[in-house]
Design an enzyme around this catalytic site. Structure first.
Site, PDB file in Angstrom:
ATOM      1  N   CYS A   1      14.857  -4.593  -8.095  1.00  0.00           N
ATOM      2  CA  CYS A   1      13.536  -4.021  -7.849  1.00  0.00           C
ATOM      3  C   CYS A   1      12.533  -5.095  -7.435  1.00  0.00           C
ATOM      4  CB  CYS A   1      13.050  -3.317  -9.123  1.00  0.00           C
ATOM      5  SG  CYS A   1      11.331  -2.756  -9.022  1.00  0.00           S
TER       6      CYS A   1
ATOM      7  N   TYR B   1       9.854   1.546   1.915  1.00  0.00           N
ATOM      8  CA  TYR B   1      10.275   2.733   1.159  1.00  0.00           C
ATOM      9  C   TYR B   1       9.790   4.011   1.836  1.00  0.00           C
ATOM     10  CZ  TYR B   1      11.907  -0.275  -2.556  1.00  0.00           C
ATOM     11  OH  TYR B   1      12.609  -1.219  -3.262  1.00  0.00           O
TER      12      TYR B   1
END
Length: 323
Positions: free
Chosen positions: A52, A186
């Site tokens: 992440c 994203y």
């Protein structure tokens, strides 16, 4: 069959097919004012997953500032557990539990804090060891707290990643980097319409072109010294060629096709705190398996060659100052 990211990001897509990231639920700041979280060595545990970018940013800053003995760390498996929720599992330690908190899933500390919590269970998450409850998952501000509210615990000679005279400019650039680069990839990867994807695609590359030009005559984003903005940009650049370029279809260019950005990324990678916290194997495992539902055989790409990150970058010519 594994649960793909498409299932648990579906709630964050609007009617036009655009990905709209969920807001953070636990955003109480650290400080000395009433109602703020108390700054106390040994009280909190930072839960992260090396895949992440938001979590990686917090680990880099923790390392740069010397907070390793002040805030402990628990690391989650890069592959999502095969459950219907957006969880992270602690399978890397003995007994498949975090050795300090004794939890198997990160959702446990979220539900300790709010039994009715309905959002995704995200990293980074800072947990109060006294209560085993998440107290802060505000990835956008967490590193800023490390740099300011936690300053009394910084190691001698720690870099000033958030200098007061540059804070307004850093905040402005951080917002741009987040919207158009960090989260931009994203928006492209999780888009559910051609129009939403193409809009995000063009936004990402327009901004990368702009950053390529900005870095032509300065070593870092604000000159001779690394700042919070460099940490924020690095975590996306480190994942670009190994994950975003192919899995998220931001494939106009690779990072390696940008002369300045690629050299800048290598410069940071070769700086202690950056490269030694970057786990390319974990990153590829997560994105190729969890974020690529078409990869039914769970094949993980072998390249790109990680050794290229150690090639001379030449960026020191732009600055005689080093972190």
């Amino acid at each position: 069959m594994r649960i793909s990211s498409d299932k648990w990001t579906g709630k964050e897509v609007d009617k036009s097919g655009k990905f709209v990231r969920q807001k953070n639920r636990f955003d109480t700041p650290f400080g000395e004012e009433e109602g703020q979280l108390q700054v106390e060595a040994g009280r909190y545990r930072l839960l992260w997953a090396p895949v992440c970018p938001w979590a990686h940013r917090s680990i880099i800053v923790r390392k740069l500032l010397g907070l390793e003995d002040v805030i402990s760390v628990g690391k989650a498996d890069p592959k999502r557990p095969n459950v219907s929720r957006s969880d992270w599992a602690f399978t890397l330690d003995e007994g498949d539990v975090d050795p300090v908190l004794g939890i198997h899933y990160i959702s446990e500390v979220y539900l300790n804090a709010d039994p009715d919590y309905q959002g995704r269970f995200t990293v980074p998450a800072l947990v109060d060891l006294k209560t085993k409850k998440v107290v802060n998952n505000d990835y956008f501000h967490l590193t800023l707290y490390f740099e300011t509210a936690w300053k009394k615990y910084h190691k001698p000679g720690a870099p000033d990643l958030y200098p007061e005279e540059l804070r307004e400019e850093i905040d402005t650039l951080n917002d741009i980097i987040f919207r158009e680069v960090n989260n931009g990839v994203y928006k492209a990867g999780f888009a559910r319409s051609q129009e939403a994807y193409e809009e995000a695609y063009h936004t990402v590359f327009n901004r990368l072109d702009w950053l390529e030009e900005r870095l032509a005559d300065r070593r870092y984003l604000f000159g001779d010294k690394i700042t919070e903005s460099d940490v924020r940009l690095y975590v996306t650049l480190a994942r670009f060629d190994v994950a975003y370029h192919n899995i998220f279809r931001v494939n106009k260019k690779r990072l390696r096709d940008y002369d300045n950005l690629w050299a800048y990324a290598r410069d940071l990678y070769q700086t202690p705190g950056f490269g030694n916290t970057t786990d390319f194997a974990a990153i590829k495992k997560h994105y190729h398996i969890d974020c690529n539902p078409g990869n039914i055989h769970q094949i993980i790409a072998k390249g790109p060659d990680e050794e290229a990150w150690l090639l001379p970058h030449g960026r020191e010519k732009l600055s005689e100052n080093k972190i």
